[in-house]
Design a protein around this motif. Structure first.
Motif, PDB file in Angstrom:
ATOM      1  N   ILE A 170     -35.527 -39.855 -12.992  1.00 36.69           N
ATOM      2  CA  ILE A 170     -35.965 -40.761 -11.929  1.00 36.69           C
ATOM      3  C   ILE A 170     -35.916 -42.197 -12.418  1.00 36.69           C
ATOM      4  CG2 ILE A 170     -37.925 -41.428 -10.460  1.00 36.69           C
ATOM      5  CD1 ILE A 170     -38.751 -38.484 -10.433  1.00 36.69           C
ATOM      6  N   LYS A 171     -36.389 -42.422 -13.632  1.00 38.38           N
ATOM      7  CA  LYS A 171     -36.364 -43.779 -14.201  1.00 38.38           C
ATOM      8  C   LYS A 171     -34.925 -44.296 -14.316  1.00 38.38           C
ATOM      9  CE  LYS A 171     -37.489 -46.324 -18.426  1.00 38.38           C
ATOM     10  NZ  LYS A 171     -37.668 -47.602 -17.722  1.00 38.38           N
ATOM     11  N   GLU A 172     -34.022 -43.444 -14.787  1.00 43.98           N
ATOM     12  CA  GLU A 172     -32.613 -43.852 -14.915  1.00 43.98           C
ATOM     13  C   GLU A 172     -31.997 -44.154 -13.548  1.00 43.98           C
ATOM     14  OE1 GLU A 172     -30.923 -40.581 -16.987  1.00 43.98           O
ATOM     15  OE2 GLU A 172     -31.852 -41.107 -18.917  1.00 43.98           O
ATOM     16  N   TYR A 173     -32.354 -43.358 -12.557  1.00 43.58           N
ATOM     17  CA  TYR A 173     -31.818 -43.572 -11.208  1.00 43.58           C
ATOM     18  C   TYR A 173     -32.324 -44.891 -10.631  1.00 43.58           C
ATOM     19  CZ  TYR A 173     -30.559 -42.616  -6.352  1.00 43.58           C
ATOM     20  OH  TYR A 173     -30.027 -42.685  -5.090  1.00 43.58           O
ATOM     21  N   LEU A 198     -45.892 -38.562  -8.854  1.00 42.18           N
ATOM     22  CA  LEU A 198     -45.615 -39.447  -7.719  1.00 42.18           C
ATOM     23  C   LEU A 198     -46.207 -40.834  -7.962  1.00 42.18           C
ATOM     24  CD1 LEU A 198     -44.164 -38.940  -4.949  1.00 42.18           C
ATOM     25  CD2 LEU A 198     -46.441 -38.965  -3.930  1.00 42.18           C
ATOM     26  N   LEU A 199     -47.401 -40.880  -8.545  1.00 36.79           N
ATOM     27  CA  LEU A 199     -48.014 -42.168  -8.875  1.00 36.79           C
ATOM     28  C   LEU A 199     -47.170 -42.922  -9.902  1.00 36.79           C
ATOM     29  CD1 LEU A 199     -51.785 -41.164  -9.059  1.00 36.79           C
ATOM     30  CD2 LEU A 199     -50.825 -42.883  -7.523  1.00 36.79           C
ATOM     31  N   PHE A 200     -46.672 -42.201 -10.910  1.00 37.66           N
ATOM     32  CA  PHE A 200     -45.859 -42.875 -11.919  1.00 37.66           C
ATOM     33  C   PHE A 200     -44.552 -43.376 -11.312  1.00 37.66           C
ATOM     34  CE2 PHE A 200     -43.027 -42.651 -15.806  1.00 37.66           C
ATOM     35  CZ  PHE A 200     -43.486 -43.846 -16.330  1.00 37.66           C
ATOM     36  N   THR A 201     -43.980 -42.602 -10.404  1.00 34.72           N
ATOM     37  CA  THR A 201     -42.778 -43.062  -9.709  1.00 34.72           C
ATOM     38  C   THR A 201     -43.078 -44.324  -8.911  1.00 34.72           C
ATOM     39  OG1 THR A 201     -41.962 -40.788  -9.536  1.00 34.72           O
ATOM     40  CG2 THR A 201     -40.986 -42.417  -8.057  1.00 34.72           C
ATOM     41  N   SER A 202     -44.242 -44.366  -8.266  1.00 33.47           N
ATOM     42  CA  SER A 202     -44.658 -45.577  -7.536  1.00 33.47           C
ATOM     43  C   SER A 202     -44.728 -46.769  -8.475  1.00 33.47           C
ATOM     44  CB  SER A 202     -46.020 -45.339  -6.877  1.00 33.47           C
ATOM     45  OG  SER A 202     -46.482 -46.510  -6.239  1.00 33.47           O
ATOM     46  N   TYR A 203     -45.291 -46.557  -9.662  1.00 32.57           N
ATOM     47  CA  TYR A 203     -45.369 -47.637 -10.655  1.00 32.57           C
ATOM     48  C   TYR A 203     -43.965 -48.116 -11.044  1.00 32.57           C
ATOM     49  CZ  TYR A 203     -45.600 -49.884 -15.173  1.00 32.57           C
ATOM     50  OH  TYR A 203     -45.413 -50.765 -16.209  1.00 32.57           O
TER      51      TYR A 203
END
Length: 296
Positions: free
Chosen positions: A284-287, A190-195
């Motif tokens: 997630i990164k691609e999205y 979740l933290l990496f997604t926030s980043y």
């Protein structure tokens, strides 16, 4: 002192148990101990030794030469190899050593060097996450103890928080509400997604671990986010995850809900249309990248 079976050594080092036994007999590399009931086991020093031997052997040094090295010579050679090689497997192997030794300085050097070389995102995606996946399996099978897993997780968490703090919201982009369900504490993804979101210019409202449903509802009413993002690693468990996600979809029908985590991987879930399952961080990164060009 930790105790490891020969199968634990195999899982951690990648060296087959049969090969470890041959090396014991032929080169006297290891000296296993025995319990009061005569069961063989290995200690932390044995594990560190076999990890060093495995890394050197995988990079072309013959076992006969490695066996003649002193402990200090072997350690120096491993450190030089880590600095010379940027192969992902070698870096992950070095992180395992740092974990076993509780060596924060070594962990810091490995991660900082890779960030300079390939950038923060690629370091996370290609080194840290495969490493965390590996130690997650090792922890579940009892090959490492919880203290080692917590040690590494906290160091990674610190890195992520520093990286997130370096991102500045510019007033554009979409609005995301990030949270973990009640009882869920594993927040690294979740933290990496926030980043990633902040690095791509999006607004992030971060609630983090163990978010009570009432708090989630109240924050949602105030901010009306375009997206909710959650990760389900341990809680709710497999048998309850579908019902939980269905409830989220029904409670927040005007938002797209992005869900990831171990509890959804491989499951055939019947979910509302506003829920998107992301099985891997690269998805997630691609999205997120697609949002820059797609306004749907």
């Amino acid at each position: 002192m930790s105790k490891y079976s020969i199968k634990d050594l195999e899982k951690l080092s990648g060296i087959k148990a049969h090969t470890v036994r041959i090396w014991e007999q032929r080169y006297k590399l290891l000296n296993p101990k025995r319990t009061d009931t005569n069961i063989r086991f290995y200690d932390d020093d044995d594990l560190k030794l076999i990890l060093n031997v495995a890394l050197l052997n995988e990079n072309g040094l013959k076992i006969s030469k490695i066996a003649k090295m002193t402990g200090e010579e072997m350690k120096a050679e491993v450190l030089q190899l880590t600095e010379r090689s940027f192969a992902y497997d070698d870096q992950i192997h070095s992180l395992v050593l740092a974990m076993v030794e509780f060596n924060e300085e070594r962990f810091e050097k490995i991660i900082s060097t890779n960030i300079l070389k390939i950038g923060f995102e690629q370091t996370m995606l290609n080194i840290i996450y495969p490493f965390l996946s590996k130690i997650g399996v090792l922890w579940q099978t009892g090959s490492i103890h919880p203290g080692q897993e917590h040690f590494i997780s906290n160091l990674v968490r610190q890195k992520l928080i520093v990286a997130i703090d370096g991102q500045v919201f510019t007033g554009e982009g979409r609005k995301f509400l990030l949270f973990l369900p009640e009882g869920e504490l594993h927040e690294i993804s979740l933290l990496f997604t926030s980043y990633l979101l902040k690095a791509n210019g999006h607004k992030v409202i971060y609630l983090g671990q163990n978010t009570p449903d009432d708090d989630l509802n109240n924050v949602y009413k105030v901010h009306n986010p375009d997206f909710l993002v959650t990760a389900i690693t341990t809680n709710p468990s497999n048998e309850f995850v579908e019902g939980y996600l269905q409830s989220l979809g029904e409670r927040f029908p005007k938002s797209t809900i992005i869900a990831s985590g171990y509890q959804i991987i491989g499951q055939d879930l019947n979910l509302p249309s506003n829920i998107r399952l992301m099985h891997y961080l690269k998805e997630i990164k691609e999205y997120i990248n697609l949002l820059a060009t797609n306004t749907d």
